[in-house]
Design an enzyme around this catalytic site. Structure first.
Site, PDB file in Angstrom:
ATOM      1  N   ASN A  10       0.877  -1.174   0.000  1.00  0.00           N
ATOM      2  CA  ASN A  10       0.000   0.000   0.000  1.00  0.00           C
ATOM      3  C   ASN A  10       0.913   1.222   0.000  1.00  0.00           C
ATOM      4  O   ASN A  10       1.514   1.552   1.020  1.00  0.00           O
ATOM      5  CB  ASN A  10      -0.891  -0.027   1.251  1.00  0.00           C
ATOM      6  N   TRP A  11       1.003   1.869  -1.158  1.00  0.00           N
ATOM      7  CA  TRP A  11       1.938   2.998  -1.294  1.00  0.00           C
ATOM      8  C   TRP A  11       1.424   4.252  -0.577  1.00  0.00           C
ATOM      9  O   TRP A  11       2.155   5.204  -0.408  1.00  0.00           O
ATOM     10  CB  TRP A  11       2.189   3.312  -2.775  1.00  0.00           C
ATOM     11  N   LYS A  12       0.157   4.240  -0.204  1.00  0.00           N
ATOM     12  CA  LYS A  12      -0.465   5.400   0.462  1.00  0.00           C
ATOM     13  C   LYS A  12      -0.200   6.669  -0.368  1.00  0.00           C
ATOM     14  O   LYS A  12      -0.157   6.593  -1.590  1.00  0.00           O
ATOM     15  CB  LYS A  12       0.035   5.502   1.906  1.00  0.00           C
ATOM     16  N   HIS A  95      -9.441   1.147   5.046  1.00  0.00           N
ATOM     17  CA  HIS A  95      -8.146   1.345   5.712  1.00  0.00           C
ATOM     18  C   HIS A  95      -8.322   2.259   6.920  1.00  0.00           C
ATOM     19  O   HIS A  95      -9.111   3.204   6.885  1.00  0.00           O
ATOM     20  CB  HIS A  95      -7.122   1.934   4.736  1.00  0.00           C
ATOM     21  N   GLU A  97      -6.596   4.568   8.014  1.00  0.00           N
ATOM     22  CA  GLU A  97      -6.345   5.994   7.769  1.00  0.00           C
ATOM     23  C   GLU A  97      -7.577   6.669   7.177  1.00  0.00           C
ATOM     24  O   GLU A  97      -7.782   7.862   7.361  1.00  0.00           O
ATOM     25  CB  GLU A  97      -5.097   6.148   6.881  1.00  0.00           C
ATOM     26  N   GLU A 167      -5.270  -5.115  10.362  1.00  0.00           N
ATOM     27  CA  GLU A 167      -4.231  -4.115  10.614  1.00  0.00           C
ATOM     28  C   GLU A 167      -4.511  -3.439  11.955  1.00  0.00           C
ATOM     29  O   GLU A 167      -5.320  -2.496  12.011  1.00  0.00           O
ATOM     30  CB  GLU A 167      -4.234  -3.058   9.511  1.00  0.00           C
ATOM     31  N   GLY A 173       2.783   1.879  10.864  1.00  0.00           N
ATOM     32  CA  GLY A 173       3.770   2.956  10.736  1.00  0.00           C
ATOM     33  C   GLY A 173       4.479   3.292  12.036  1.00  0.00           C
ATOM     34  O   GLY A 173       5.167   4.306  12.132  1.00  0.00           O
ATOM     35  N   SER A 213       3.617  -2.499  10.234  1.00  0.00           N
ATOM     36  CA  SER A 213       5.073  -2.600  10.425  1.00  0.00           C
ATOM     37  C   SER A 213       5.628  -3.967  10.036  1.00  0.00           C
ATOM     38  O   SER A 213       6.582  -4.451  10.637  1.00  0.00           O
ATOM     39  CB  SER A 213       5.453  -2.247  11.869  1.00  0.00           C
ATOM     40  N   GLY A 234       2.930  -1.211   4.194  1.00  0.00           N
ATOM     41  CA  GLY A 234       3.014   0.217   3.889  1.00  0.00           C
ATOM     42  C   GLY A 234       4.457   0.622   3.656  1.00  0.00           C
ATOM     43  O   GLY A 234       5.002   0.477   2.555  1.00  0.00           O
ATOM     44  N   GLY A 235       5.112   1.107   4.706  1.00  0.00           N
ATOM     45  CA  GLY A 235       6.472   1.649   4.596  1.00  0.00           C
ATOM     46  C   GLY A 235       7.440   0.764   3.821  1.00  0.00           C
ATOM     47  O   GLY A 235       8.159   1.251   2.928  1.00  0.00           O
TER      48      GLY A 235
END
Ligand code: 13P
Length: 251
Positions: A10-12, A95, A97, A167, A173, A213, A234-235
């Site tokens: 997920n590049w966000k 998600h 976010e 998640e 993150g 993470s 993500g990251g």
């Protein structure tokens, strides 16, 4: 039960166009012999360009959101038909976010889930509890609610196109990962709950990803758990050097 590992990035809201294309090209090359299922969730504005890169590869193109309605007077929205038109096969929905920063409700998420599935898109439905909810012992209750609300009206047949991403919000993150044992416990609960909502066959076949993470250092232990079938990353999905090793688990 042989469920295929499903590793998704997920590049966000990251990258410029050149960087997005570079990463996509690197992944197509690096994963071409990969045995797992792969997806990248790309920002809307780069989807069309990245679609040209991943076309014909084993990487599914995903969007990070979609409108709950069809085409029409909905300023700022992007429809399922538009996503399909440019070669997008999947959408990440629910998600944390979007739930917690944008304020998306379970009702809206459910509308999007149904719209996407009825339009022939795969759905990666994210669920997970806040730290305060975990500390209050409510993690299972929160996941159960988000599952039943998010999947309302989704048929057992449509569940073939649904992936669940667990998640825990406190792990996203933050560098804090759920221990493999804690993650396994809640994944097992989620699978059991899906068996109650549908039946054992649906539960046995549904892919449940862990997200929060996940990285090269912890993915093997997490993915070795019987009910953890993949990752939503993500990251660590923002660079081929950190994403490809996760994608290679089990290959
Ligand atoms: P991180 O891997 O950066 O914790 O993000 C997880 C996530 O939110 C994927 O959707």
């Amino acid at each position: 039960m042989a469920r295929q590992y499903y590793i998704a990035g997920n590049w966000k809201m990251n990258k410029n166009k050149a960087e997005a294309l570079d990463l996509a090209k690197g992944l197509v090359e690096a994963l071409k012999d990969g045995k797992n299922k792969y997806m990248i969730g790309v920002p809307y504005v780069y989807l069309d360009a990245v679609a040209q890169v991943v076309k014909g590869s084993n990487i599914l193109l995903g969007a990070q959101d979609v409108a709950s309605t069809g085409n029409g007077a909905h300023t700022g929205e992007v429809s399922c038909a538009m996503l399909k038109d440019i070669g997008c096969g999947c959408v990440i929905l629910g998600h944390s976010e979007r739930r917690h920063e944008i304020g998306e409700s379970d009702e809206l998420i459910n509308k999007k889930v149904r719209k996407a599935l009825n339009s022939g898109l795969e759905v990666d439905l994210c669920i997970g509890e806040l730290l305060s909810e975990r500390e209050a012992g409510e993690a299972e209750q929160v996941c159960a609610f988000q599952l039943s609300a998010g999947l309302a009206g989704v048929t057992a047949e449509q569940m073939k196109n649904v992936t669940i991403a667990y998640e825990p919000v406190w792990a996203i993150g933050t560098g804090k990962t759920a221990t493999p044992e804690d993650a396994q416990a809640i994944h097992k609960f989620i699978r059991g709950y899906i068996a109650k909502l549908y039946n054992q066959e649906v539960a046995d076949n549904v892919i449940i990803q862990y997200g929060g993470s996940m990285n090269q250092g912890n993915c093997e232990q997490l993915l070795a758990q019987p009910d953890i079938d993949g990752g939503l990353i993500g990251g660590a999905s923002l660079k081929a050097e950190t994403f490809v090793p996760i994608c290679s688990v089990g290959c």
